[in-house]
Write a protein that holds these residues in place. Structure first.
Motif, mmCIF file in Angstrom:
data_model
loop_
_atom_site.group_PDB
_atom_site.id
_atom_site.type_symbol
_atom_site.label_atom_id
_atom_site.label_comp_id
_atom_site.label_asym_id
_atom_site.label_seq_id
_atom_site.Cartn_x
_atom_site.Cartn_y
_atom_site.Cartn_z
ATOM 1 N N GLU A 281 2.600 42.192 58.144
ATOM 2 C CA GLU A 281 1.827 42.569 59.324
ATOM 3 C C GLU A 281 2.754 42.867 60.495
ATOM 4 O OE1 GLU A 281 -0.994 39.503 60.147
ATOM 5 O OE2 GLU A 281 -2.147 39.866 58.312
ATOM 6 N N ALA A 282 2.487 43.982 61.166
ATOM 7 C CA ALA A 282 3.364 44.465 62.233
ATOM 8 C C ALA A 282 3.553 43.435 63.345
ATOM 9 C CB ALA A 282 2.813 45.769 62.805
ATOM 10 N N ASP A 283 2.474 42.791 63.774
ATOM 11 C CA ASP A 283 2.593 41.839 64.882
ATOM 12 C C ASP A 283 3.456 40.637 64.506
ATOM 13 O OD1 ASP A 283 1.108 43.415 66.549
ATOM 14 O OD2 ASP A 283 -0.778 42.329 66.244
ATOM 15 N N GLU A 284 3.334 40.187 63.255
ATOM 16 C CA GLU A 284 4.158 39.077 62.791
ATOM 17 C C GLU A 284 5.628 39.498 62.716
ATOM 18 O OE1 GLU A 284 4.855 35.149 60.971
ATOM 19 O OE2 GLU A 284 3.641 36.060 62.536
ATOM 20 N N ALA B 105 5.548 49.748 54.482
ATOM 21 C CA ALA B 105 5.022 50.257 53.217
ATOM 22 C C ALA B 105 5.310 49.288 52.076
ATOM 23 C CB ALA B 105 5.632 51.626 52.920
ATOM 24 N N VAL B 106 6.371 48.500 52.236
ATOM 25 C CA VAL B 106 6.774 47.493 51.256
ATOM 26 C C VAL B 106 6.997 46.195 52.025
ATOM 27 C CG1 VAL B 106 8.569 46.832 49.610
ATOM 28 C CG2 VAL B 106 7.873 49.214 49.777
ATOM 29 N N GLN B 107 6.610 45.064 51.455
ATOM 30 C CA GLN B 107 6.759 43.794 52.159
ATOM 31 C C GLN B 107 8.217 43.502 52.503
ATOM 32 O OE1 GLN B 107 3.830 40.346 51.352
ATOM 33 N NE2 GLN B 107 4.263 41.199 49.330
ATOM 34 N N LEU B 108 8.423 42.948 53.686
ATOM 35 C CA LEU B 108 9.741 42.580 54.182
ATOM 36 C C LEU B 108 9.968 41.087 54.000
ATOM 37 C CD1 LEU B 108 12.290 43.268 56.145
ATOM 38 C CD2 LEU B 108 10.819 42.260 57.913
ATOM 39 N N TYR B 109 11.107 40.717 53.416
ATOM 40 C CA TYR B 109 11.534 39.316 53.437
ATOM 41 C C TYR B 109 12.289 39.103 54.747
ATOM 42 C CZ TYR B 109 10.051 37.019 49.195
ATOM 43 O OH TYR B 109 9.283 36.381 48.250
ATOM 44 N N ALA B 110 11.664 38.406 55.682
ATOM 45 C CA ALA B 110 12.214 38.269 57.032
ATOM 46 C C ALA B 110 13.317 37.225 57.075
ATOM 47 C CB ALA B 110 11.103 37.895 58.005
ATOM 48 N N ASN B 111 14.354 37.503 57.856
ATOM 49 C CA ASN B 111 15.527 36.621 57.971
ATOM 50 C C ASN B 111 15.174 35.193 58.332
ATOM 51 O OD1 ASN B 111 18.225 38.733 59.341
ATOM 52 N ND2 ASN B 111 17.126 38.824 57.411
ATOM 53 N N VAL B 112 14.364 35.024 59.368
ATOM 54 C CA VAL B 112 14.146 33.678 59.890
ATOM 55 C C VAL B 112 13.041 32.938 59.150
ATOM 56 C CG1 VAL B 112 15.042 34.196 62.180
ATOM 57 C CG2 VAL B 112 12.604 34.523 61.718
ATOM 58 N N ALA B 113 12.279 33.656 58.312
ATOM 59 C CA ALA B 113 11.195 33.022 57.556
ATOM 60 C C ALA B 113 11.564 32.817 56.097
ATOM 61 C CB ALA B 113 9.929 33.865 57.648
ATOM 62 N N ARG C 197 7.070 41.817 64.537
ATOM 63 C CA ARG C 197 7.532 41.926 65.923
ATOM 64 C C ARG C 197 7.990 40.560 66.428
ATOM 65 N NH1 ARG C 197 5.562 46.284 68.985
ATOM 66 N NH2 ARG C 197 3.742 46.381 67.626
ATOM 67 N N ARG C 198 7.187 39.540 66.172
ATOM 68 C CA ARG C 198 7.515 38.176 66.619
ATOM 69 C C ARG C 198 8.782 37.670 65.947
ATOM 70 N NH1 ARG C 198 7.065 33.098 65.033
ATOM 71 N NH2 ARG C 198 6.067 33.603 63.037
ATOM 72 N N LEU C 199 8.908 37.911 64.654
ATOM 73 C CA LEU C 199 10.068 37.416 63.911
ATOM 74 C C LEU C 199 11.353 38.141 64.303
ATOM 75 C CD1 LEU C 199 8.434 36.949 60.395
ATOM 76 C CD2 LEU C 199 9.078 35.158 62.027
ATOM 77 N N LEU C 200 11.259 39.401 64.682
ATOM 78 C CA LEU C 200 12.449 40.134 65.145
ATOM 79 C C LEU C 200 12.990 39.536 66.445
ATOM 80 C CD1 LEU C 200 11.521 43.873 64.415
ATOM 81 C CD2 LEU C 200 13.289 42.505 63.266
ATOM 82 N N VAL C 201 12.103 39.054 67.281
ATOM 83 C CA VAL C 201 12.533 38.381 68.515
ATOM 84 C C VAL C 201 13.173 37.034 68.164
ATOM 85 C CG1 VAL C 201 11.778 37.348 70.694
ATOM 86 C CG2 VAL C 201 10.795 39.529 69.930
ATOM 87 N N GLU C 202 12.505 36.292 67.303
ATOM 88 C CA GLU C 202 13.014 34.980 66.896
ATOM 89 C C GLU C 202 14.373 35.097 66.205
ATOM 90 O OE1 GLU C 202 11.583 31.402 63.898
ATOM 91 O OE2 GLU C 202 10.034 32.631 64.862
ATOM 92 N N GLN C 203 14.568 36.206 65.501
ATOM 93 C CA GLN C 203 15.810 36.426 64.751
ATOM 94 C C GLN C 203 17.054 36.439 65.646
ATOM 95 O OE1 GLN C 203 17.624 39.991 64.226
ATOM 96 N NE2 GLN C 203 17.135 40.241 62.059
ATOM 97 N N VAL C 204 16.917 36.850 66.898
ATOM 98 C CA VAL C 204 18.075 36.977 67.788
ATOM 99 C C VAL C 204 18.770 35.625 67.993
ATOM 100 C CG1 VAL C 204 18.870 37.657 70.098
ATOM 101 C CG2 VAL C 204 17.058 38.970 68.960
ATOM 102 N N THR C 205 17.985 34.569 68.121
ATOM 103 C CA THR C 205 18.558 33.232 68.314
ATOM 104 C C THR C 205 18.511 32.398 67.034
ATOM 105 O OG1 THR C 205 16.407 32.396 69.062
ATOM 106 C CG2 THR C 205 17.950 33.138 70.765
ATOM 107 N N GLY C 206 17.743 32.833 66.048
ATOM 108 C CA GLY C 206 17.517 32.036 64.858
ATOM 109 C C GLY C 206 18.548 32.262 63.766
#
Length: 306
Positions: free
Chosen positions: A236-239, A222-230, A241-250
Motif C-alpha cells: 500500500e502506497a501510504d504504508e 505492481a509487485v510487493q516490496l520487502y521494506a528495509n525497516v519492516a 511512504r511512512r516506511l521510507l521516512v522511517e528508513q532514514v533513521t532506521g
C-alpha cells in the motif's frame, strides 16, 4: 519464486552505465531523463568521474538508481516476472521505481534531495560509520551499546550473518572499533562515508523526506516490496511512504528481509546494477540462486534464463 533486488550506496564506480549507454538507446534514454530531472549531467559524471564527486551522497544516490533502472529496462524483463522487489537503503527507491510506484524522474529528484538532506543533517566530521566483520546483530548491538557512553551509536545495517554496520557520533564509533576487537569481532573498519546514515542523528533528514514524500504521487507497487525497516512485504502506497521516512533513521534489515523472502519461497535473487547484494544473499541463504545484471552479457544471459 523470484525477487528483483537493487543495490545501495557504495556500489558506485567511475564508468558505471557507460557501456550500457554506448550499446543501448534504452539506457541512454534513462540517463537523459535523470539528467533532465536533476538539471545536471549526471551521466557524464557516472561515465568519467571524478570519483570524489560521484561519491558525494547527493550524486551517488541518483546515479546508482539510474544504473539499476537502465539495466532493468535494457533487459526488457517485465517486473511482473518477479514475485517481490527489494532494495538496500537507497535501492528501495530503485525497487519502487521498477515496480512503478513512482516514475524515474521522481525517483531521481527524491534521491538527490535525500542525499542532500542526509549530508546536511550532521556537520562533516561529527558522524561516522563502521563495518563490524565476523559479528552478528546481537554482538553488534552489544558493541554499540558499550561504545555509546551518552553519544549516539547504533546498528545501521544488518547486512548478513557476518557483516553488520554501526553508525553515530564519530567519537562513539571510534570507541566501538576498539571494543569490537575486545568482544571478538574479526575486524572493525571505519567506512569512508561523510555522514552517520541510518542512525537517530539523521532525524532532520527524515523530516525533510517526510515533507518531500507528502508532495509526490506514489502508487501501490505492481509487485510487493520487502521494506528495509519492516523486513516484510508491503503493497500500500501510504504504508510505503511512512516506511521510507522511517528508513532514514532506521536500521536496514537486509539479512531478515532476505531470510523472509526465502521463507516465502524465493529461490532466485536477481540484482540489477551491481554485484554487491548477491554475495550477501549467498551468505544469508547459501542454497539461493543469484544473478547479477550489470553488463550487456549479463543482460543477454538473464533474458535466456527468464
Amino acid at each position: 519464486m523470484r525477487a528483483f533486488i537493487f543495490p545501495g550506496q557504495g556500489s558506485q564506480t567511475v564508468g558505471m552505465g557507460k557501456a550500457l549507454a554506448e550499446a543501448s538507446a534504452v539506457a541512454r534514454a534513462v540517463f537523459e531523463e535523470v539528467d533532465e530531472a536533476l538539471g545536471q549531467n549526471l551521466a557524464r559524471l557516472m561515465a568519467d568521474g571524478p570519483i570524489d564527486t560521484l561519491t558525494l551522497t547527493e550524486n551517488a544516490q541518483p546515479a546508482i538508481m539510474a544504473n539499476s533502472i537502465a539495466a532493468l529496462r535494457v533487459s526488457g524483463v517485465d517486473v511482473g516476472k518477479a514475485d517481490f522487489v527489494a532494495g538496500h537503503s537507497l535501492g528501495e527507491y530503485s525497487a519502487l521505481c521498477a515496480a512503478a510506484s513512482f516514475d524515474l524522474a521522481t525517483a531521481a529528484r527524491l534521491l538527490k534531495l535525500r542525499g542532500q538532506a542526509m549530508q546536511a543533517a550532521v556537520p562533516v566530521g561529527e558522524g561516522a560509520m563502521a563495518a563490524l566483520l565476523g559479528a552478528n546483530l546481537g554482538l553488534a548491538r552489544e558493541i554499540a551499546e558499550a561504545a555509546a557512553e551518552g553519544d549516539v551509536c547504533s546498528v545501521a545495517n544488518d547486512n548478513d550473518p557476518t557483516q553488520v554496520v554501526i553508525s553515530g557520533h564519530r567519537t562513539a564509533v571510534e570507541r566501538a572499533l576498539l571494543i569490537a576487537k575486545e568482544k571478538g569481532a574479526k575486524r572493525a573498519i571505519l567506512l569512508p562515508v561523510s555522514a552517520p546514515f541510518h542512525s537517530p542523528l539523521m532525524e532532520p533528514a527524515a523530516r525533510a523526506m517526510e515533507q518531500a514524500l507528502a508532495d509526490v504521487a506514489l502508487a501501490d507497487p505492481a509487485v510487493q516490496l520487502y521494506a528495509n525497516v519492516a523486513a516484510a512485504p508491503v503493497s500500500e502506497a501510504d504504508e510505503i511512504r511512512r516506511l521510507l521516512v522511517e528508513q532514514v533513521t532506521g536500521m536496514v534489515r537486509w539479512r531478515e528481509s532476505v531470510e523472509a523472502m526465502a521463507a516465502a519461497g524465493v529461490d532466485h535473487f536477481v540484482e540489477f546494477g551491481g554485484k554487491v547484494l548477491g554475495p550477501m544473499v549467498k551468505r544469508i541463504v547459501p542454497e539461493a540462486r543469484v544473478t547479477s545484471v550489470v553488463t550487456m552479457d549479463d543482460i543477454d544471459a538473464l533474458v535466456k534464463e527468464i
